[in-house]
Design a protein around this motif. Structure first.
Motif, PDB file in Angstrom:
ATOM      1  N   GLU A  24       0.817  -1.215   0.000  1.00  0.00           N
ATOM      2  CA  GLU A  24       0.000   0.000   0.000  1.00  0.00           C
ATOM      3  C   GLU A  24       0.853   1.269   0.000  1.00  0.00           C
ATOM      4  OE1 GLU A  24      -3.264   2.264   2.879  1.00  0.00           O
ATOM      5  OE2 GLU A  24      -2.866   0.122   3.165  1.00  0.00           O
ATOM      6  N   LYS A  25       1.893   1.305   0.830  1.00  0.00           N
ATOM      7  CA  LYS A  25       2.683   2.527   0.995  1.00  0.00           C
ATOM      8  C   LYS A  25       3.809   2.675  -0.034  1.00  0.00           C
ATOM      9  CE  LYS A  25       1.954   2.651   6.016  1.00  0.00           C
ATOM     10  NZ  LYS A  25       2.624   2.564   7.352  1.00  0.00           N
ATOM     11  N   VAL A  26       4.415   1.548  -0.414  1.00  0.00           N
ATOM     12  CA  VAL A  26       5.593   1.596  -1.287  1.00  0.00           C
ATOM     13  C   VAL A  26       5.263   1.130  -2.708  1.00  0.00           C
ATOM     14  CG1 VAL A  26       8.007   0.894  -1.521  1.00  0.00           C
ATOM     15  CG2 VAL A  26       7.011   1.133   0.757  1.00  0.00           C
ATOM     16  N   GLY A  27       4.203   0.326  -2.852  1.00  0.00           N
ATOM     17  CA  GLY A  27       3.822  -0.162  -4.171  1.00  0.00           C
ATOM     18  C   GLY A  27       4.579  -1.392  -4.613  1.00  0.00           C
ATOM     19  N   VAL A  28       5.151  -2.144  -3.658  1.00  0.00           N
ATOM     20  CA  VAL A  28       5.902  -3.349  -4.000  1.00  0.00           C
ATOM     21  C   VAL A  28       5.240  -4.574  -3.375  1.00  0.00           C
ATOM     22  CG1 VAL A  28       8.102  -2.152  -4.245  1.00  0.00           C
ATOM     23  CG2 VAL A  28       7.448  -3.088  -2.001  1.00  0.00           C
ATOM     24  N   THR A  29       5.482  -5.722  -3.977  1.00  0.00           N
ATOM     25  CA  THR A  29       5.008  -6.982  -3.417  1.00  0.00           C
ATOM     26  C   THR A  29       6.200  -7.877  -3.123  1.00  0.00           C
ATOM     27  OG1 THR A  29       4.734  -7.870  -5.654  1.00  0.00           O
ATOM     28  CG2 THR A  29       2.777  -6.928  -4.603  1.00  0.00           C
ATOM     29  N   SER A  30       6.006  -8.833  -2.240  1.00  0.00           N
ATOM     30  CA  SER A  30       7.075  -9.794  -1.948  1.00  0.00           C
ATOM     31  C   SER A  30       7.205 -10.719  -3.148  1.00  0.00           C
ATOM     32  CB  SER A  30       6.737 -10.601  -0.689  1.00  0.00           C
ATOM     33  OG  SER A  30       5.533 -11.320  -0.864  1.00  0.00           O
ATOM     34  N   ARG A  31       8.424 -10.856  -3.641  1.00  0.00           N
ATOM     35  CA  ARG A  31       8.655 -11.754  -4.763  1.00  0.00           C
ATOM     36  C   ARG A  31       9.025 -13.141  -4.250  1.00  0.00           C
ATOM     37  NH1 ARG A  31       5.377 -10.318  -6.967  1.00  0.00           N
ATOM     38  NH2 ARG A  31       5.920 -11.843  -8.541  1.00  0.00           N
ATOM     39  N   CYS A  32       9.968 -13.226  -3.308  1.00  0.00           N
ATOM     40  CA  CYS A  32      10.268 -14.506  -2.672  1.00  0.00           C
ATOM     41  C   CYS A  32      11.230 -14.294  -1.516  1.00  0.00           C
ATOM     42  CB  CYS A  32      10.864 -15.505  -3.663  1.00  0.00           C
ATOM     43  SG  CYS A  32      12.550 -15.129  -4.194  1.00  0.00           S
ATOM     44  N   MET A  33      11.253 -15.290  -0.639  1.00  0.00           N
ATOM     45  CA  MET A  33      12.280 -15.375   0.408  1.00  0.00           C
ATOM     46  C   MET A  33      13.350 -16.299  -0.166  1.00  0.00           C
ATOM     47  SD  MET A  33       9.757 -15.818   3.719  1.00  0.00           S
ATOM     48  CE  MET A  33       8.677 -17.009   2.896  1.00  0.00           C
ATOM     49  N   PRO A  34      14.476 -15.743  -0.634  1.00  0.00           N
ATOM     50  CA  PRO A  34      15.450 -16.551  -1.374  1.00  0.00           C
ATOM     51  C   PRO A  34      16.068 -17.641  -0.514  1.00  0.00           C
ATOM     52  CG  PRO A  34      16.418 -14.453  -0.772  1.00  0.00           C
ATOM     53  CD  PRO A  34      14.966 -14.368  -0.413  1.00  0.00           C
ATOM     54  N   PHE A  35      16.453 -18.736  -1.166  1.00  0.00           N
ATOM     55  CA  PHE A  35      17.133 -19.809  -0.458  1.00  0.00           C
ATOM     56  C   PHE A  35      18.457 -19.303   0.122  1.00  0.00           C
ATOM     57  CE2 PHE A  35      14.862 -22.677  -3.671  1.00  0.00           C
ATOM     58  CZ  PHE A  35      13.828 -22.923  -2.796  1.00  0.00           C
ATOM     59  N   GLU A  36      19.114 -18.439  -0.630  1.00  0.00           N
ATOM     60  CA  GLU A  36      20.375 -17.849  -0.156  1.00  0.00           C
ATOM     61  C   GLU A  36      20.060 -16.589   0.645  1.00  0.00           C
ATOM     62  OE1 GLU A  36      23.053 -17.272  -3.407  1.00  0.00           O
ATOM     63  OE2 GLU A  36      22.890 -19.356  -4.100  1.00  0.00           O
ATOM     64  N   GLN A  37      19.913 -16.769   1.945  1.00  0.00           N
ATOM     65  CA  GLN A  37      19.534 -15.667   2.818  1.00  0.00           C
ATOM     66  C   GLN A  37      20.733 -14.767   3.153  1.00  0.00           C
ATOM     67  OE1 GLN A  37      16.425 -14.663   4.772  1.00  0.00           O
ATOM     68  NE2 GLN A  37      15.734 -15.469   2.788  1.00  0.00           N
ATOM     69  N   GLU A  38      20.465 -13.463   3.245  1.00  0.00           N
ATOM     70  CA  GLU A  38      21.456 -12.481   3.686  1.00  0.00           C
ATOM     71  C   GLU A  38      20.854 -11.678   4.834  1.00  0.00           C
ATOM     72  OE1 GLU A  38      23.013 -10.130   0.340  1.00  0.00           O
ATOM     73  OE2 GLU A  38      21.961 -11.538  -0.971  1.00  0.00           O
ATOM     74  N   LYS A  39      21.698 -11.092   5.656  1.00  0.00           N
ATOM     75  CA  LYS A  39      21.205 -10.243   6.737  1.00  0.00           C
ATOM     76  C   LYS A  39      21.501  -8.791   6.358  1.00  0.00           C
ATOM     77  CE  LYS A  39      21.184 -11.573  11.032  1.00  0.00           C
ATOM     78  NZ  LYS A  39      21.561 -11.928  12.430  1.00  0.00           N
ATOM     79  N   ILE A  40      20.499  -8.132   5.792  1.00  0.00           N
ATOM     80  CA  ILE A  40      20.652  -6.726   5.391  1.00  0.00           C
ATOM     81  C   ILE A  40      20.686  -5.844   6.638  1.00  0.00           C
ATOM     82  CG2 ILE A  40      19.687  -4.871   3.957  1.00  0.00           C
ATOM     83  CD1 ILE A  40      20.548  -7.394   2.408  1.00  0.00           C
ATOM     84  N   SER A  41      19.873  -6.216   7.613  1.00  0.00           N
ATOM     85  CA  SER A  41      19.869  -5.528   8.906  1.00  0.00           C
ATOM     86  C   SER A  41      19.227  -6.476   9.920  1.00  0.00           C
ATOM     87  CB  SER A  41      19.093  -4.211   8.828  1.00  0.00           C
ATOM     88  OG  SER A  41      17.712  -4.467   8.635  1.00  0.00           O
ATOM     89  N   GLU A  42      19.111  -6.043  11.140  1.00  0.00           N
ATOM     90  CA  GLU A  42      18.504  -6.880  12.186  1.00  0.00           C
ATOM     91  C   GLU A  42      16.990  -6.772  12.196  1.00  0.00           C
ATOM     92  OE1 GLU A  42      19.901  -8.969  14.265  1.00  0.00           O
ATOM     93  OE2 GLU A  42      21.995  -8.582  13.746  1.00  0.00           O
ATOM     94  N   ASN A  43      16.465  -5.671  11.641  1.00  0.00           N
ATOM     95  CA  ASN A  43      15.058  -5.341  11.862  1.00  0.00           C
ATOM     96  C   ASN A  43      14.238  -5.300  10.570  1.00  0.00           C
ATOM     97  OD1 ASN A  43      15.717  -4.932  14.625  1.00  0.00           O
ATOM     98  ND2 ASN A  43      16.474  -2.885  14.103  1.00  0.00           N
ATOM     99  N   CYS A  44      12.933  -5.493  10.721  1.00  0.00           N
ATOM    100  CA  CYS A  44      11.990  -5.435   9.606  1.00  0.00           C
ATOM    101  C   CYS A  44      12.019  -4.048   8.976  1.00  0.00           C
ATOM    102  CB  CYS A  44      10.590  -5.772  10.102  1.00  0.00           C
ATOM    103  SG  CYS A  44       9.291  -5.581   8.857  1.00  0.00           S
TER     104      CYS A  44
END
Length: 475
Positions: A438-458
């Protein structure tokens, strides 16, 4: 062929949607039918689909898949057996209510997908552990009553394959689910030169009735994502609904565990939007209906057509065409560029005198003078190089248009100004997923198998994150 002037194609930078429409029409992939939302796939477009079908079918069978064919119609009572499934497809279902001038006692659904049909079959033919696994696939068309359509990407009727399997254990079903997703992604990369992001869909985006949905996501030239193939683990939910049981080795009744997976003609849209340019299609050699075209220059001159024919014979194991039509060379160049033919060989009287030919690459436009003695080997190696280079180019484009966001402000700015994938952390809550749409106009595409930690928080609520997600605007 119709008007082939390159300036007749809308520039992709000016209007990407119109560019796409121009390509599918001018490259003779489709024609619009008299039924809104249904497309006629023309011979050239269908030849691309046949190449995709042939290669995927080969790969499927290497994993033990058997092909079957199921009815087009599904009785309403059968469709209603799995509650989540029928609710998920209800808005898109087309119904048959009359046959032979008489009202039917029970409505028939024109298949939007065939889970219920396969479940009904498995309930009849599975009785013992010795009957498992069932690893079936069908090539067919399905109908979904879409409000907004676009050729290949979304139409009311489209071609696809749908695999449906039944297994004795949860572990076997999960293994097959991931195996088929990997088959798809390897095919897309190796055959179509399209790199994919593989991962799991969120619960909001998963298939109706599935325990889990896995997807491969591609990035188009305009920065939008395209879901290009999915694989679903149904667990034993459908088995309970349809009473699909088997007697195990201990003579106890158990429910089967099922999967489903599919790729459709939508993948042709991906080929167009990943590789195409303002001159038309750019086809990877592996999928191109014509890999090499030979264009004779001054073909009426002595020896030109004979030499061109010899070149064709030397490359006869490839998909090669000698264009000896009475059109001008310039017209032929434009036509074959529009059709995305990977390699063009030009041969004329002067070339024959000097014992060489001119070889042009469709992907880069580069021209090279090649000795006729070396031409055969050169063309074969060039096709391999083009295939490799197209994949690398697509991967670089995807990576250059993949961004990271650690908070809502960053994500909003990227989504507004930098089309592409956005990698960001997520808490796992549906409320945040809805808020980002609603706010950004994006949808979740997938939770990739190769996970990265961009930050600690949502990225949305700031609470502790559970997963890194690829987000984006999508077709």
């Amino acid at each position: 062929m119709a008007d082939l002037k390159n300036d007749a194609i809308t520039s992709m930078d000016e209007d990407f949607a119109q560019w796409y429409t121009d390509i599918v029409k001018k490259a003779e992939l489709i024609e619009y039918s008299g039924i809104k939302g249904c497309m006629i796939i023309r011979p050239f477009g269908y030849a691309i689909w046949e190449a995709i079908q042939k290669e995927l079918d080969r790969r499927f069978k290497e994993t033990g898949v058997e092909n079957v064919y199921m009815p087009m119609f599904i009785p309403e009572s059968l469709l209603n057996k799995e509650k989540d499934h029928v609710e998920g497809f209800a808005p898109e279902v087309a119904w048959v209510t009359m046959g032979g001038g008489e009202t039917l006692q029970e409505r028939l659904c024109v298949r939007p997908t065939s889970e219920t049909l396969f479940c009904d079959l498995y309930s009849k033919i599975v009785g013992s552990y010795r009957d498992l696994p069932k690893v079936y696939n069908q090539w067919c068309s399905v109908v979904r009553w879409e409000k907004t359509t676009r050729p290949f990407l979304r139409s009311m009727e489209f071609l696809w394959q749908e695999g449906h399997t039944a297994h004795a254990t949860e572990e076997e079903a999960q293994e097959r689910t991931i195996q088929m997703l990997n088959v798809y992604a390897d095919f897309a990369e190796e055959f179509l030169a399209i790199p994919m992001i593989k991962g799991r869909k969120t619960d909001k985006e998963k298939f109706a009735g599935a325990n889990a949905t896995y997807t491969m996501e591609a990035l188009m030239h305009d920065g939008k994502a395209l879901q290009s193939g999915t694989s679903h683990n149904f667990g034993d939910g459908f088995a309970h609904a349809f009473d699909i049981k088997y007697t195990d080795k201990n003579n106890k009744l158990q429910y089967v565990h099922q999967t489903s997976w599919g790729v459709s003609t939508r993948i042709i849209g991906a080929i167009i939007m990943v590789h195409g340019d303002n001159n038309g299609l750019v086809l990877p050699p592996m999928v191109a209906p014509t890999q090499v075209v030979i264009v004779p220059i001054r073909q009426q001159a002595e020896g030109v057509l004979e030499t061109a024919a010899k070149i064709k014979t030397s490359l006869s194991d490839l998909r090669v065409k000698l264009d000896d039509s009475d059109r001008s060379p310039g017209w032929k160049f434009a036509e074959h560029e529009m059709h995305g033919v990977p390699v063009r060989i030009e041969i004329g009287p002067k070339d024959i005198q000097e014992n060489h030919a001119v070889v042009a690459r469709r992907d880069t436009g580069e021209k090279t003078v090649v000795s006729l003695d070396e031409l055969e080997n050169y063309v074969r190696e060039l096709l391999k190089t083009i295939q490799k280079d197209m994949l690398e180019r697509a991967r670089k484009h995807r990576d250059a248009h993949t961004y990271e966001a650690t908070n809502l402000e960053e994500m909003t700015e990227i989504a507004a100004n930098k089309p592409g994938f956005i990698k960001a952390m997520w808490c796992g809550e549906r409320e945040c997923e809805d808020a980002l749409k609603e706010k950004v106009g994006v949808t979740s595409r997938c939770m990739p198998f190769e996970q990265e930690k961009i930050s600690e928080n949502c990225v949305c609520c700031g609470k502790k994150a559970k997963s890194m997600v690829y987000w984006g605007k999508a077709y």
